[in-house]
Design a protein around this motif. Structure first.
Motif, short mmCIF file in Angstrom:
data_model
loop_
_atom_site.label_atom_id
_atom_site.label_comp_id
_atom_site.label_asym_id
_atom_site.label_seq_id
_atom_site.Cartn_x
_atom_site.Cartn_y
_atom_site.Cartn_z
N THR A 142 0.75 -1.16 0.09
CA THR A 142 0.01 0.05 0.09
C THR A 142 0.69 1.40 -0.11
O THR A 142 0.19 2.48 0.32
N VAL A 143 2.06 1.15 -0.22
CA VAL A 143 3.02 1.97 -0.68
C VAL A 143 4.15 1.50 -1.82
O VAL A 143 4.20 0.21 -1.91
N ASN A 144 4.76 2.33 -2.46
CA ASN A 144 5.74 1.69 -3.25
C ASN A 144 7.10 1.24 -2.21
O ASN A 144 7.62 1.74 -1.53
N GLN A 150 5.96 6.05 4.53
CA GLN A 150 5.06 6.89 3.17
C GLN A 150 3.78 6.79 3.46
O GLN A 150 3.08 6.14 4.31
N LYS A 151 3.21 7.51 2.59
CA LYS A 151 1.47 7.74 2.60
C LYS A 151 0.84 6.53 2.02
O LYS A 151 1.16 5.98 0.87
N PHE A 152 -0.23 6.22 2.63
CA PHE A 152 -0.98 5.13 2.36
C PHE A 152 -1.56 5.07 0.94
O PHE A 152 -2.11 6.22 0.89
N ILE A 153 -1.73 4.13 -0.15
CA ILE A 153 -2.28 4.52 -1.04
C ILE A 153 -3.62 3.81 -1.11
O ILE A 153 -3.86 2.56 -1.13
N GLY A 178 2.64 -1.16 4.48
CA GLY A 178 2.74 0.35 3.98
C GLY A 178 1.73 1.25 4.51
O GLY A 178 0.50 1.20 4.26
N GLY A 179 2.28 2.25 5.22
CA GLY A 179 1.20 3.07 5.75
C GLY A 179 0.07 3.06 6.61
O GLY A 179 -1.01 3.41 6.59
#
Ligand code: DX5
Ligand code: ZN
Length: 226
Positions: A142-144, A150-153, A178-179
């Motif tokens: 849910t991030v690169n 990093q910010k959650f996508i 991620g995030g």
């Protein structure tokens, strides 16, 4: 490892004190971590470098539960046996890391580990469809991949819901990486995830000497996820 879909919080040691990994693993487990997530990066598949199998082997005696090794490396296959020998319970490889992911998943199981398949944010779940018999875990990024904090996508929420439907009754974990915070955890739990990786949201504000903060952070994510 027995399979269940109960909520599991997996702190990523990418956000821990790199000079105190063993103590950090013991601290987060004592404070309620379910799994320990270990991020391996090669400076080639992702634009960051962390560590390899020797560090994983050194960590192993400090982890009572599941050691969840996330390989952000290419190629993967030459290193599988080394990570298995280091004591990984789960080895996750990226579908984007090479042309022969089915072979990689087979090799991970042959080495005695659970096989995980990670998908970058731009990769669809069709990449999983013909691998359902070969995977024990799907990790939705849910991030690169490459960095903590990093910010959650948000576009990945629908992807996880669709993946959950595709998996059905099969004993396959859905892990989110991620995030993850108390704000984003419930979105992913509702969509069907059972393993939430969290780096910065677990380790922020705490330390080995002040590990109660880790406990508060883990409980906040768990309570929000429901
Ligand atoms: C990113 C790693 C993640 C990362 C998550 O490439 O795979 O495990 O550490 O960190 P947070 O929770 O801070 O987004
Ligand atoms: Zn990870």
């Amino acid at each position: 490892m027995t399979f269940d879909r109960s909520l599991k919080i997996a702190p990523s040691i990418l956000s821990a004190d790199f000079a105190a990994f063993g103590a950090e693993c013991r601290a987060v487990e004592a404070q309620g971590a379910d799994w320990i997530h270990v991020d391996v990066m090669d400076g080639h598949f992702v634009p960051n470098l962390t560590f390899g199998p020797q560090t994983c082997a050194a960590l192993r005696p400090h982890i009572k539960g599941v050691m969840d090794v996330h390989l952000m490396i290419a190629p993967v296959d030459p290193y599988i046996d080394a990570f298995a020998a280091a004591g990984a319970d789960i080895i996750t490889a990226h579908v984007e890391a090479g042309p022969h992911i089915h072979r990689t998943l087979q090799a991970i199981r042959a080495a005695g580990c659970k096989a995980g398949l990670a998908l970058n944010p731009g990769t669809g779940i069709d990449a999983v469809e013909y691998l359902l018999d070969s995977v024990d875990l799907v990790c939705v990024m849910t991030v690169n991949p490459g960095f903590g904090g990093q910010k959650f996508i948000h576009s990945q929420i629908d992807k996880v819901a669709a993946l959950r439907r595709m998996i059905g009754d099969r004993p396959i974990h859905i892990e989110i990486d991620g995030g993850i915070t108390p704000e984003t955890a419930p979105l992913m739990r509702r969509a069907g995830a059972d393993v939430l990786v969290a780096g910065s949201a677990v380790f922020k504000g705490g330390s080995v000497e002040n590990a109660g903060v880790y406990g508060n952070n883990i409980r906040a994510i768990r309570a929000a996820a429901g």
